[in-house]
Enzyme design. Structure first.
Site: not given
Length: 390
Positions: A34, A36-37, A123, A126-127, A172, A222
């Site tokens: 998490e 890390t991307d 949530a 990745s909607s 994602d 973020y």
């Protein structure tokens, strides 16, 4: 759901002779790796077995009509005038994809499109990437643009970065676009090297528990975390020939962390560097069929996100604490950006009903409202649905 989007398209925009086609893109959950991307590191997501459907029908003008069965808002845009519009809400994600496709030199006419999804909105499953990919794959196929799937994935990320303004990494969109049934994806974010790892969970289930605390990436911290990582990197670059934090080994970090003057930046960097190592250990554990070790690494990941990266919060911490008290739970951690959203847990099949009941009751006692738990399988990536077989 597949027939519902077709019926809605004909109800909203009328019937005619033009073919309607249906596409699907899943949600995703990240099992470990998490934050890390965007630091060039490894992530380990899988596609879920729920997602977003879209029915699409070509037009012979430049108008695009968008509707969703999940929201009241319907949007009409002109392909010659695509701009971010806050009032368009969810429709900015597919609009961004269309704008990037155009900017990359692809041409296509207008169309009508109706979406319906069963990914919980907000949530952290990745909607947004799901609606981006279902749009991109649909337009690519319907208009015969012949774009390679990984290029489509990159364009969807670019749409979210430049059009919507969320500085997300590629994970994602990659997981949604490239998912494979019963496999997770080991992805190196900076090079996009990837491999599929069988996810054999004999006797166990993946449970996703939603805190039901709404949070949008745009509203979260973020982008702040991302800039903190960039600052930490700049200090380490004074001594190390590195391009991102994930190139730093744990040993190098211990040797050079004194170069980072602020303790908060040391903590952010330590999370990224240790998390990157945990992903590789987790993949090895799966390949060795050592699920218990995999679960322990999930818990270590959560603790690092809580203490060093500080993105969990009371709701996520409560879910993990309550889960880990129960028999048959071998791992639990927050997943996604944090600040609300979901946890992912690996739970023995026969303990699943008890997990849902006890965690819900204890969470409600402490937080004041109930969470929602989903039992998920590991699904396929974005694709066209053959409606003749339905």
């Amino acid at each position: 759901m597949k027939t519902a989007v077709i019926e809605a398209l004909e109800k909203f925009y009328g019937r005619n002779e033009v073919e309607i086609r249906v596409f699907y893109a899943p949600g995703r959950v990240n099992l470990i790796g998490e934050h890390t991307d965007y630091n060039g590191g490894y992530v380990f997501p899988c596609a879920l077995d729920f997602g977003t459907y879209a029915a699409i029908r070509k037009r012979n003008d430049k108008k695009v009509f968008m509707a969703s069965l999940n929201f009241d808002l319907k949007v009409e845009v002109d392909l010659d005038a695509l701009n971010f519009d806050k009032s368009h809400d969810w429709a900015n994600y597919p609009e961004g994809v269309l704008k990037v496709l155009q900017d990359e030199g692809y041409t296509f006419s207008g169309f009508e499109i109706v979406f319906e999804g069963n990914i919980p909105n907000g949530a952290g499953l990745s909607s947004s990437a799901s609606i981006e990919l279902v749009t991109a794959v649909a337009v690519n196929e319907v208009f015969n643009l012949n774009i390679d799937r990984i290029e489509l994935v990159k364009m969807c990320q670019k749409a979210e970065n430049t059009f919507v303004g969320v500085n997300c990494g590629i994970m994602d969109q990659f997981a949604v676009g490239m998912g494979k049934k019963d496999h997770a994806i080991l992805l190196k974010s900076d090079t996009l090297e990837y491999s599929y790892v069988p996810l054999k969970l004999e006797g166990y289930k993946i449970l996703i528990t939603n805190t039901n605390k709404r949070r949008g990436l745009l509203d979260s911290k973020y982008n702040e975390r991302r800039s903190e990582c960039e600052k930490a990197l700049s200090y380490l670059q004074r001594a190390l020939p590195i391009h991102n934090l994930s190139e730093v080994s744990i040993e190098q970090f211990e040797e050079y962390k004194h170069l980072i003057p602020e303790e908060v930046l040391v903590k952010r960097a330590r999370h990224v560097i240790t998390e990157n190592q945990r992903v590789l250990e987790a993949v090895k554990a799966l390949n060795d069929k050592d699920l218990i070790k995999f679960g322990k690494l999930m818990v270590e990941s959560h603790n690092s996100l809580k203490n060093d990266y500080e993105v969990t919060g009371k709701e996520l911490d409560t879910l993990v604490e309550e889960a880990l008290k129960l028999k048959g739970v071998i791992g639990s951690r927050m997943t996604g950006a944090g600040f609300g959203g979901c946890t992912v847990s690996i739970v023995k099949e026969e303990e699943v009903p008890d997990f849902i009941e006890v965690v819900s009751k204890n969470y409600k006692q402490k937080i004041g409202y109930e969470p929602t738990t989903y039992i998920t399988g590991v699904g396929e990536g974005a694709r066209e649905i053959d409606i003749s077989k339905e």
